[in-house]
Design a protein around this motif. Structure first.
Motif, short mmCIF file in Angstrom:
data_model
loop_
_atom_site.label_atom_id
_atom_site.label_comp_id
_atom_site.label_asym_id
_atom_site.label_seq_id
_atom_site.Cartn_x
_atom_site.Cartn_y
_atom_site.Cartn_z
N CYS A 49 0.83 -1.21 0.00
CA CYS A 49 0.00 0.00 0.00
C CYS A 49 0.86 1.26 0.00
N LEU A 50 1.95 1.27 0.75
CA LEU A 50 2.84 2.43 0.77
C LEU A 50 3.47 2.66 -0.60
N ALA A 51 3.84 1.58 -1.27
CA ALA A 51 4.42 1.72 -2.61
C ALA A 51 3.43 2.31 -3.59
N VAL A 52 2.19 1.84 -3.55
CA VAL A 52 1.17 2.37 -4.46
C VAL A 52 0.84 3.82 -4.11
N ALA A 53 0.86 4.15 -2.82
CA ALA A 53 0.65 5.54 -2.42
C ALA A 53 1.73 6.43 -3.01
N GLY A 54 2.98 5.97 -2.96
CA GLY A 54 4.06 6.73 -3.58
C GLY A 54 3.87 6.89 -5.07
N ALA A 55 3.43 5.84 -5.74
CA ALA A 55 3.18 5.93 -7.19
C ALA A 55 2.09 6.95 -7.49
N ALA A 56 1.05 7.01 -6.66
CA ALA A 56 -0.04 7.97 -6.88
C ALA A 56 0.46 9.40 -6.71
N VAL A 57 1.21 9.66 -5.65
CA VAL A 57 1.73 11.01 -5.41
C VAL A 57 2.69 11.42 -6.52
N GLN A 58 3.56 10.51 -6.95
CA GLN A 58 4.51 10.82 -8.01
C GLN A 58 3.81 11.10 -9.33
N ALA A 59 2.70 10.42 -9.59
CA ALA A 59 1.96 10.65 -10.83
C ALA A 59 1.39 12.06 -10.87
N VAL A 60 0.89 12.55 -9.74
CA VAL A 60 0.29 13.89 -9.70
C VAL A 60 1.37 14.97 -9.71
N VAL A 61 2.41 14.76 -8.91
CA VAL A 61 3.47 15.77 -8.79
C VAL A 61 4.41 15.74 -9.98
N ARG A 62 4.42 14.61 -10.70
CA ARG A 62 5.33 14.39 -11.83
C ARG A 62 6.79 14.52 -11.40
N ASN A 63 7.09 13.88 -10.27
CA ASN A 63 8.44 13.90 -9.75
C ASN A 63 8.72 12.53 -9.14
N PRO A 64 9.71 11.79 -9.66
CA PRO A 64 9.98 10.44 -9.13
C PRO A 64 10.56 10.44 -7.73
N LEU A 65 10.91 11.62 -7.20
CA LEU A 65 11.46 11.70 -5.85
C LEU A 65 10.41 12.03 -4.81
N ALA A 66 9.15 12.10 -5.22
CA ALA A 66 8.07 12.44 -4.29
C ALA A 66 7.62 11.18 -3.55
N GLU A 67 7.02 11.39 -2.37
CA GLU A 67 6.44 10.31 -1.59
C GLU A 67 5.31 10.89 -0.74
N PRO A 68 4.48 10.04 -0.11
CA PRO A 68 3.32 10.55 0.64
C PRO A 68 3.68 11.58 1.71
N GLY A 69 4.83 11.42 2.35
CA GLY A 69 5.21 12.39 3.37
C GLY A 69 5.41 13.78 2.80
N LEU A 70 5.66 13.89 1.49
CA LEU A 70 5.92 15.18 0.87
C LEU A 70 4.67 16.04 0.79
N VAL A 71 3.49 15.45 0.84
CA VAL A 71 2.26 16.22 0.75
C VAL A 71 1.53 16.27 2.09
N GLY A 72 2.21 15.91 3.16
CA GLY A 72 1.67 16.09 4.49
C GLY A 72 0.85 14.95 5.05
N VAL A 73 0.65 13.87 4.28
CA VAL A 73 -0.21 12.79 4.73
C VAL A 73 0.38 12.08 5.95
N THR A 74 1.67 11.73 5.87
CA THR A 74 2.31 11.03 6.98
C THR A 74 2.34 11.90 8.24
N GLY A 75 2.63 13.19 8.06
CA GLY A 75 2.64 14.10 9.21
C GLY A 75 1.27 14.22 9.86
N GLY A 76 0.22 14.30 9.05
CA GLY A 76 -1.13 14.38 9.59
C GLY A 76 -1.52 13.11 10.33
N ALA A 77 -1.14 11.95 9.77
CA ALA A 77 -1.44 10.68 10.44
C ALA A 77 -0.69 10.59 11.77
#
Length: 312
Positions: A49-77
């Protein structure tokens, strides 16, 4: 997963493992395997699930170095979970994953609300660059609040630090229930492979092909938030999986979402299960939280990736 069942403070041989799985092993061996099996299944599903979450964030941001923590999800959790641990220590156990999931999703929607604005051409929508910038600020603010609460707490600080490090310790089959919704979101992301692929084509071409970019980005980021927050609810804050697994998957099968996302899920599962086994084996009987091991693996990979990108 079979190797992971053997590793730990009590080693299990191949013959003992087979006997335990078939119900003919000694009582202590069956107890060890029955304790390890649920946490390994949780680790595998959480990694996927974490890997797919990273793929989703990278698809929107269009940056292969992005991950869920980059958009605040991990911090909010993390903020949601630590708030429950420190402020409501007598709350039922089910409250912790619920607070983590709600905190992650709410933080993403807060980021999207702040990042939403008018773009070139007079159109209003979600700008990936603004999402990343606001997400970094939201993540930093969330973790600052978490640190303030942990430092100021007099009780349950060990539970808070354990959750922040990410751990599969003591997880049983009930923890798989918290990963059911994220797993469904991962399947839906594969089904919606065409719009995810179109996001990589820029701005004008997807619109010319009939894609509503704002809605597509919102839905895909929402799926990423459900995946990341749901995983955090089950195993805590585990980093780098959403960065490493999608990038490796692209190197193996290419950029097509229909192929890349399943491969990323497999690689994410392998990474977290392997990290969990390594954490149980290195200092046995003391366990190293799986989040620390994934960070030790992911940080050198990130440095290598940045150096390779610079050389190219």
């Amino acid at each position: 997963m079979a190797v992971s069942l053997r590793v730990g403070d009590v080693p299990v041989g191949w013959s003992q493992l087979w006997a335990a799985l078939t119900g003919s092993a000694e009582q202590i061996t069956e107890a060890v395997v029955s304790f390890r099996l649920p946490r390994i299944l949780v680790a595998a599903l959480a990694g996927a699930c974490l890997a797919v979450a990273g793929a989703a964030v990278q698809a929107v941001v269009r940056n292969p170095l992005a991950e869920p923590g980059l958009v605040g999800v991990t911090g909010g959790a993390s903020l949601g979970a630590i708030t429950v641990i420190l402020l409501v220590p007598s709350a039922p156990l089910v409250t912790l994953p619920a607070a983590a999931g709600i905190g992650g999703v709410l933080m993403l929607f807060l980021v999207l609300l702040v990042a939403r604005g008018t773009r070139s051409g007079g159109r209003s929508g979600i700008d990936p660059t603004r999402v990343v910038l606001v997400g970094i600020g939201a993540a930093a603010t969330s973790m600052a609040l978490v640190n303030i609460m942990v430092v100021g707490a007099q009780m349950n600080i060990s539970a808070a630090l354990g959750w922040l490090a990410g751990s599969t310790y003591g997880r049983d089959f009930t923890a798989l229930g918290w990963l059911a919704l994220p797993a469904l979101a991962a399947v839906l992301l594969v089904i919606a492979a065409r719009p995810v692929n179109l996001l990589s084509l820029g701005e004008e071409l997807p619109r010319a092909l009939g894609l509503d970019l704002g809605r597509a980005r919102l839905l895909i980021l929402g799926a990423g938030a459900v995946l990341a927050a749901g995983t955090a609810a089950a195993v805590g804050a585990v980093g780098f999986v959403g960065l490493v697994a999608p990038h490796l998957a692209r190197r193996v099968v290419g950029n097509s979402t229909a192929r890349m996302v399943p491969m990323a899920a497999v690689l994410g599962a392998v990474l977290v299960v392997s990290s969990d086994a390594l954490g149980r084996w290195l200092l046995a009987p003391t366990e190293i939280p799986v989040g620390i091991v994934t960070a030790l693996v992911g940080t050198p990979y990130l440095v290598w990736l940045l150096r390779r990108s610079r050389d190219v």
